[in-house]
Enzyme design. Structure first.
Site, PDB file in Angstrom:
ATOM      1  N   HIS A 116       0.691  -1.418   0.313  1.00 40.25           N
ATOM      2  CA  HIS A 116      -0.026   0.121  -0.055  1.00 40.25           C
ATOM      3  C   HIS A 116       0.871   0.973   0.236  1.00 40.25           C
ATOM      4  CE1 HIS A 116      -4.238  -1.137   0.708  1.00 40.25           C
ATOM      5  NE2 HIS A 116      -3.840  -2.464   0.561  1.00 40.25           N
ATOM      6  N   VAL A 129       0.824   3.865  -3.239  1.00 34.00           N
ATOM      7  CA  VAL A 129       0.363   5.327  -3.455  1.00 34.00           C
ATOM      8  C   VAL A 129       0.965   6.464  -4.726  1.00 34.00           C
ATOM      9  CG1 VAL A 129      -1.185   6.927  -2.679  1.00 34.00           C
ATOM     10  CG2 VAL A 129      -1.557   4.580  -1.839  1.00 34.00           C
ATOM     11  N   GLY A 143       4.380   6.215  -4.135  1.00 31.65           N
ATOM     12  CA  GLY A 143       6.231   5.259  -4.761  1.00 31.65           C
ATOM     13  C   GLY A 143       6.180   5.231  -2.572  1.00 31.65           C
ATOM     14  N   ASP A 193       8.022   5.179  -0.182  1.00 34.18           N
ATOM     15  CA  ASP A 193       8.268   6.305   0.417  1.00 34.18           C
ATOM     16  C   ASP A 193       8.481   6.309   1.768  1.00 34.18           C
ATOM     17  OD1 ASP A 193       5.865   9.351  -1.533  1.00 34.18           O
ATOM     18  OD2 ASP A 193       5.990   7.453   0.814  1.00 34.18           O
ATOM     19  N   HIS A 208      -2.367 -13.062  -1.294  1.00 35.09           N
ATOM     20  CA  HIS A 208      -3.240 -13.130   0.101  1.00 35.09           C
ATOM     21  C   HIS A 208      -3.009 -14.642  -0.016  1.00 35.09           C
ATOM     22  CE1 HIS A 208      -5.182  -9.936  -2.332  1.00 35.09           C
ATOM     23  NE2 HIS A 208      -4.299  -9.402  -1.035  1.00 35.09           N
ATOM     24  N   ASP A 243      -7.157 -16.714   2.584  1.00 39.07           N
ATOM     25  CA  ASP A 243      -6.433 -18.923   2.110  1.00 39.07           C
ATOM     26  C   ASP A 243      -7.092 -19.830   3.313  1.00 39.07           C
ATOM     27  OD1 ASP A 243      -6.132 -21.052   1.458  1.00 39.07           O
ATOM     28  OD2 ASP A 243      -4.120 -20.652   1.365  1.00 39.07           O
ATOM     29  N   ASP A 251       1.917 -20.979   0.025  1.00 34.45           N
ATOM     30  CA  ASP A 251       2.053 -20.908  -1.470  1.00 34.45           C
ATOM     31  C   ASP A 251       1.559 -20.769  -2.294  1.00 34.45           C
ATOM     32  OD1 ASP A 251      -0.482 -22.258  -0.270  1.00 34.45           O
ATOM     33  OD2 ASP A 251      -0.037 -23.818   0.720  1.00 34.45           O
TER      34      ASP A 251
END
Length: 289
Positions: free
Chosen positions: A67, A71, A73, A75, A157, A209, A217
């Site tokens: 995240h 947005v 970079g 930073d 995920h 998952d 995996d």
């Protein structure tokens, strides 16, 4: 516009702890080997302790890096706590966490190397170390592509949780008539609704998952193919012909998935990096200097 961060982001998501030759202003592995030799080991110790306390923190730190980078970079600006109007308080970042882990590492680093290690680098190091506790592999450079989209959006995920807050539209208001996402397996839909009832507690967490929750995996791709994707963005990867073919190519691929995921993470870690004098070292990650 505030210039939020930092000295060169070390090529932090690479698992090889060696120094690449480079000119001033370029990305380096081992960037702090002279200015703060214990930087990487200190961050690792903080991540390791938090991972032992809760293995889910690996996914939390990985998602924090994702995240932050996508947005403005890589930073570290997502760390700044400046209210609902800021990046951290944006609706799309409401499920992001791990800030306290970064602050814990920053506090330790400031006690030894004040004003040296950037907040962006701590996020990158923390994400690298979090994933390394599950992968034990090496990252190599790769350009962003549809393949990277599958790996970073869906593949990431394979671990972690999402909140029922993000499930309401998919389960109860996906169609104009108020129906559910038709791509969800009927039996799994009943399970999701039981865990996230209409107008229920939005803070309830469910695994992304549910089959191999703490194992990095390719099971998440099996889930997506068979209608067991937990969130809508994962399911959409199976709608497009190209991303569907890429996704299905990783099912049962073992090391191929792990290696390609590592490459995609390296490329993501280089997006919009501020080098040299482009940024600044924040003394406290949640505040501007």
């Amino acid at each position: 516009m505030l210039n939020y961060n930092s000295k060169p982001l070390l090529f932090a998501l690479v698992f090889i702890h060696s120094l690449f030759s480079s000119s001033q202003g370029q990305l380096l592995v081992g960037f702090y080997s002279q200015t703060c030799p214990t930087a990487e080991s200190m961050v690792h110790s903080v991540v390791d302790e938090n991972f032992k306390r809760d293995p889910g923190n690996a996914a939390v730190l990985l998602r924090l890096q994702f995240h932050d980078c996508f947005v403005k970079g890589c930073d570290g600006s997502i760390l700044i706590n400046n209210g609902a109007e800021g990046e951290r308080g944006a609706r799309g970042n409401l499920g992001v966490g791990g800030y306290e882990i970064i602050e814990e590492a920053k506090k330790m680093l400031e006690s030894v190397c004040p004003g040296v290690v950037s907040c962006a680098d701590i996020v990158a190091l923390a994400a690298r170390d979090a994933v390394s506790l599950l992968l034990k592999s090496r990252f190599q450079q790769k350009g962003l592509s549809d393949r990277d989209l599958v790996l970073l959006s869906g593949g990431a995920h394979t671990i972690g949780l999402t909140a029922c807050f993000f499930m309401q539209k998919r389960l109860y208001n996906f169609t104009p008539s108020g129906g559910s996402d038709p791509s969800i397996d009927p039996g799994f839909l009943r399970e999701l609704k039981a865990n996230c009832p209409f107008n229920g507690d939005p803070n309830v967490k469910i695994p992304l998952d549910p089959v191999t929750e703490f194992k990095f995996d390719d099971q998440v791709f099996v889930n997506i193919k068979n209608g067991f994707a937990v969130i809508a963005s994962d399911a959409r990867l199976h709608d497009d012909n190209n991303t569907r073919q890429i996704l299905e190519s990783y099912i049962g691929s073992g090391q191929n998935f792990l290696a390609d995921f590592a490459k995609a993470m390296v490329k993501m870690g280089k997006i919009g990096v501020k080098t040299g004098s482009q940024g600044e070292i924040r003394r406290v990650c949640s505040n501007v200097n």
